[in-house]
Write a protein that holds these residues in place. Structure first.
Motif, PDB file in Angstrom:
ATOM      1  N   LEU A 138       6.954   9.652   0.317  1.00 45.15           N
ATOM      2  CA  LEU A 138       6.053   8.552   0.054  1.00 45.15           C
ATOM      3  C   LEU A 138       6.422   7.348   0.910  1.00 45.15           C
ATOM      4  CD1 LEU A 138       5.839   8.644  -3.846  1.00 45.15           C
ATOM      5  CD2 LEU A 138       4.560   9.988  -2.164  1.00 45.15           C
ATOM      6  N   VAL A 160       0.842  -1.181   0.000  1.00 46.60           N
ATOM      7  CA  VAL A 160       0.000   0.000   0.000  1.00 46.60           C
ATOM      8  C   VAL A 160       0.882   1.237   0.000  1.00 46.60           C
ATOM      9  CG1 VAL A 160      -1.767   1.316   1.212  1.00 46.60           C
ATOM     10  CG2 VAL A 160      -1.857  -1.182   1.214  1.00 46.60           C
ATOM     11  N   GLU A 161       0.687   2.111  -0.996  1.00 46.97           N
ATOM     12  CA  GLU A 161       1.426   3.360  -1.088  1.00 46.97           C
ATOM     13  C   GLU A 161       0.632   4.481  -0.427  1.00 46.97           C
ATOM     14  OE1 GLU A 161       2.055   1.099  -5.055  1.00 46.97           O
ATOM     15  OE2 GLU A 161       0.379   1.587  -3.728  1.00 46.97           O
ATOM     16  N   SER A 162       1.347   5.425   0.154  1.00 47.01           N
ATOM     17  CA  SER A 162       0.709   6.584   0.756  1.00 47.01           C
ATOM     18  C   SER A 162       1.678   7.759   0.734  1.00 47.01           C
ATOM     19  CB  SER A 162       0.260   6.288   2.189  1.00 47.01           C
ATOM     20  OG  SER A 162       1.371   5.982   3.018  1.00 47.01           O
ATOM     21  N   GLY A 163       1.171   8.942   1.036  1.00 47.41           N
ATOM     22  CA  GLY A 163       2.006  10.121   1.147  1.00 47.41           C
ATOM     23  C   GLY A 163       1.960  11.067  -0.029  1.00 47.41           C
ATOM     24  N   THR A 193      -0.153   6.021  -5.474  1.00 50.49           N
ATOM     25  CA  THR A 193      -0.492   7.268  -4.812  1.00 50.49           C
ATOM     26  C   THR A 193      -0.152   8.422  -5.750  1.00 50.49           C
ATOM     27  OG1 THR A 193      -0.208   8.570  -2.769  1.00 50.49           O
ATOM     28  CG2 THR A 193       1.758   7.468  -3.632  1.00 50.49           C
ATOM     29  N   CYS A 203       5.688   3.040   1.352  1.00 42.79           N
ATOM     30  CA  CYS A 203       5.196   1.776   0.832  1.00 42.79           C
ATOM     31  C   CYS A 203       5.218   0.793   1.988  1.00 42.79           C
ATOM     32  CB  CYS A 203       6.085   1.296  -0.317  1.00 42.79           C
ATOM     33  SG  CYS A 203       5.712  -0.361  -0.927  1.00 42.79           S
ATOM     34  N   THR A 226       8.295  -1.159   5.932  1.00 39.40           N
ATOM     35  CA  THR A 226       8.028   0.076   5.213  1.00 39.40           C
ATOM     36  C   THR A 226       9.251   0.517   4.413  1.00 39.40           C
ATOM     37  OG1 THR A 226       6.439   0.813   6.882  1.00 39.40           O
ATOM     38  CG2 THR A 226       7.350   2.491   5.434  1.00 39.40           C
TER      39      THR A 226
END
Length: 121
Positions: free
Chosen positions: A20, A5-8, A115, A22, A78
């Motif tokens: 970012l 899951v990617e975020s940022g 993302t 992961c 992460t």
């Protein structure tokens, strides 16, 4: 099954920074190389950066060298991509994936959903 899951991502002005993340769920990605890729509208997906399973080796696309830094914290499952001095041409959806080998991009798998990074001029 390693699920990523990617975020940022977000909207930032040129010259700004984003970090970012992961994150792996389901299974650990510790045994794998982790790579970041991006895809801009109307463009093919391109390689951005990668980091070996132990974190001792990294590689970057020429377009981001000196601006982006990839790192990993295996204890937290992460991987991060610190993006500095962002340019409008960095605008894309950013994805992470894993590979059983560090060299090459042919064996990446378990792609995340991505993302969005948007850099305004």
């Amino acid at each position: 099954q390693v699920q990523l899951v990617e975020s940022g991502g977000g909207l930032v002005q040129a010259g700004g920074s984003l970090r970012l993340s992961c994150t792996a769920s389901g299974r650990t990605f510790q045994p794998y190389t982790v790579g970041w890729f991006r895809q801009a509208p109307g463009k093919e997906r391109e390689y951005v950066a990668s980091i070996s399973r132990g974190g001792s080796s990294t590689n970057y696309a020429d377009s981001v060298k000196g601006r982006f830094t990839i790192s990993r914290d295996n204890s937290k499952n992460t991987v991060h991509l610190q993006m500095n001095n962002l340019k409008p041409e960095d605008t894309a959806v950013y994805y992470c994936a894993i590979s059983p080998v560090f060299a090459g991009t042919a064996r990446y798998k378990n792609w995340g959903q991505g993302t969005q990074v948007t850099v305004s001029s």
